[in-house]
Scaffold this motif. Sequence first.
Motif, mmCIF file in Angstrom:
data_model
loop_
_atom_site.group_PDB
_atom_site.id
_atom_site.type_symbol
_atom_site.label_atom_id
_atom_site.label_comp_id
_atom_site.label_asym_id
_atom_site.label_seq_id
_atom_site.Cartn_x
_atom_site.Cartn_y
_atom_site.Cartn_z
ATOM 1 N N MET A 1 -2.194 -3.672 -7.623
ATOM 2 C CA MET A 1 -3.688 -3.703 -7.778
ATOM 3 C C MET A 1 -4.165 -4.739 -8.626
ATOM 4 O O MET A 1 -5.256 -5.254 -8.303
ATOM 5 N N LEU A 2 -3.421 -5.046 -9.718
ATOM 6 C CA LEU A 2 -3.887 -5.858 -10.755
ATOM 7 C C LEU A 2 -4.724 -7.387 -10.466
ATOM 8 O O LEU A 2 -5.641 -7.540 -10.437
ATOM 9 N N ASN A 3 -4.001 -8.067 -9.554
ATOM 10 C CA ASN A 3 -4.370 -9.305 -8.986
ATOM 11 C C ASN A 3 -5.795 -9.240 -8.323
ATOM 12 O O ASN A 3 -6.471 -10.119 -8.199
ATOM 13 N N ALA A 4 -5.555 -8.107 -7.398
ATOM 14 C CA ALA A 4 -6.797 -8.180 -6.420
ATOM 15 C C ALA A 4 -8.020 -7.420 -6.977
ATOM 16 O O ALA A 4 -8.964 -7.721 -7.141
ATOM 17 N N MET A 5 -7.940 -6.626 -8.036
ATOM 18 C CA MET A 5 -8.797 -6.033 -8.710
ATOM 19 C C MET A 5 -9.894 -6.762 -9.667
ATOM 20 O O MET A 5 -10.858 -6.544 -10.022
ATOM 21 N N ASP A 6 -9.085 -7.968 -10.164
ATOM 22 C CA ASP A 6 -9.826 -8.928 -11.066
ATOM 23 C C ASP A 6 -10.857 -9.593 -10.287
ATOM 24 O O ASP A 6 -12.049 -9.913 -11.105
ATOM 25 N N SER A 7 -10.966 -9.934 -9.188
ATOM 26 C CA SER A 7 -11.810 -10.614 -8.638
ATOM 27 C C SER A 7 -13.351 -10.132 -8.185
ATOM 28 O O SER A 7 -14.417 -10.636 -8.159
ATOM 29 N N SER A 8 -13.327 -8.907 -7.742
ATOM 30 C CA SER A 8 -14.486 -8.318 -7.368
ATOM 31 C C SER A 8 -14.549 -6.861 -7.514
ATOM 32 O O SER A 8 -13.518 -5.882 -7.605
ATOM 33 N N LEU A 9 -15.763 -6.083 -7.539
ATOM 34 C CA LEU A 9 -16.061 -4.696 -7.499
ATOM 35 C C LEU A 9 -15.903 -4.130 -6.455
ATOM 36 O O LEU A 9 -14.962 -2.981 -6.249
ATOM 37 N N PHE A 10 -15.734 -4.934 -5.099
ATOM 38 C CA PHE A 10 -15.319 -4.352 -3.857
ATOM 39 C C PHE A 10 -13.900 -3.831 -3.745
ATOM 40 O O PHE A 10 -13.522 -2.826 -3.300
ATOM 41 N N ASN A 11 -13.098 -4.982 -4.574
ATOM 42 C CA ASN A 11 -11.732 -4.570 -4.406
ATOM 43 C C ASN A 11 -11.352 -3.124 -5.496
ATOM 44 O O ASN A 11 -10.491 -2.524 -5.130
ATOM 45 N N VAL A 12 -11.983 -3.090 -6.476
ATOM 46 C CA VAL A 12 -11.889 -1.963 -7.091
ATOM 47 C C VAL A 12 -12.051 -0.499 -6.307
ATOM 48 O O VAL A 12 -11.483 0.213 -6.187
ATOM 49 N N LEU B 1 0.798 -1.359 -0.058
ATOM 50 C CA LEU B 1 0.062 -0.138 0.107
ATOM 51 C C LEU B 1 0.652 1.234 -0.099
ATOM 52 O O LEU B 1 0.531 2.226 -0.676
ATOM 53 N N PHE B 2 2.199 1.269 0.599
ATOM 54 C CA PHE B 2 2.866 2.366 0.792
ATOM 55 C C PHE B 2 3.310 2.526 -0.778
ATOM 56 O O PHE B 2 3.438 3.617 -1.361
ATOM 57 N N THR B 3 3.822 1.584 -1.367
ATOM 58 C CA THR B 3 4.149 1.572 -2.999
ATOM 59 C C THR B 3 3.106 2.092 -3.885
ATOM 60 O O THR B 3 3.292 2.833 -4.591
ATOM 61 N N LEU B 4 1.678 1.580 -3.499
ATOM 62 C CA LEU B 4 0.774 2.075 -4.212
ATOM 63 C C LEU B 4 0.386 3.488 -3.798
ATOM 64 O O LEU B 4 0.056 4.300 -4.718
ATOM 65 N N LEU B 5 0.821 4.042 -2.621
ATOM 66 C CA LEU B 5 0.555 5.521 -2.292
ATOM 67 C C LEU B 5 1.567 6.411 -3.014
ATOM 68 O O LEU B 5 1.636 7.382 -3.460
ATOM 69 N N THR B 6 2.878 5.819 -3.391
ATOM 70 C CA THR B 6 3.716 6.722 -3.717
ATOM 71 C C THR B 6 3.501 6.543 -5.568
ATOM 72 O O THR B 6 4.359 7.233 -6.226
ATOM 73 N N THR B 7 2.759 5.842 -6.089
ATOM 74 C CA THR B 7 2.394 5.661 -7.353
ATOM 75 C C THR B 7 3.552 5.014 -8.260
ATOM 76 O O THR B 7 3.718 5.315 -9.183
ATOM 77 N N ALA B 8 4.624 4.420 -7.330
ATOM 78 C CA ALA B 8 5.733 3.662 -8.130
ATOM 79 C C ALA B 8 5.189 1.944 -8.085
ATOM 80 O O ALA B 8 5.060 1.402 -7.282
#
Length: 175
Positions: A81-92, A68-75
């Motif tokens: 995100m990709l693996n987790a976002m594929d499974s459900s709308l809640f994840n997005v 999440l820190f990596t996600l926050l720095t946008t690096a």
Amino acid sequence: MIRPFFMLAYAHNLRMVMNSMFKGMAAVTYIGTLLLFHLIIFAIIGTKFFAKVSPTEFGTFYRSCISLFTLLTTANYPNVMLNAMDSSLFNVIFFIVFLVVGLFIFLNLALATVFNSYKERIEHDLLVHKNRAKIAFQAAFKLCDPEGTGAVEKQIFVLVFKYLRPSEMNIYFKV
């Protein structure tokens, strides 16, 4: 190794920026604490919901915090995100809320705090400069008007102008 300290000692603008940053550190610390709290809350939620879906990024609390820190720095954030976002709308929705709150609210608040502190420093320096210029102008006027009549004779004014702006002398006065 010592060069940055010499640069701080002799570069007035750099010293002013550093002073502004240190002055705003208290407010930035509060915002940083809120950002850390935000990161921890979302890391707990991420570990709970995404440990099975994406174990390399969210398998443990520590990995969730790093991801999440990596996600926050946008690096390299798509990998998080990709693996987790594929499974459900809640994840997005989870990732969108995390990014909006973290990037667009907390990090902008930190930047605004440092900028506000810098702006206050610039305004203070401008006020000091104006006061010094006013005092210098009053002292110069007293030197040019020793009798205290409230006016400067033309000869004295021409001499002062000739000394201060010799290249423009012919434009304003016929000598």
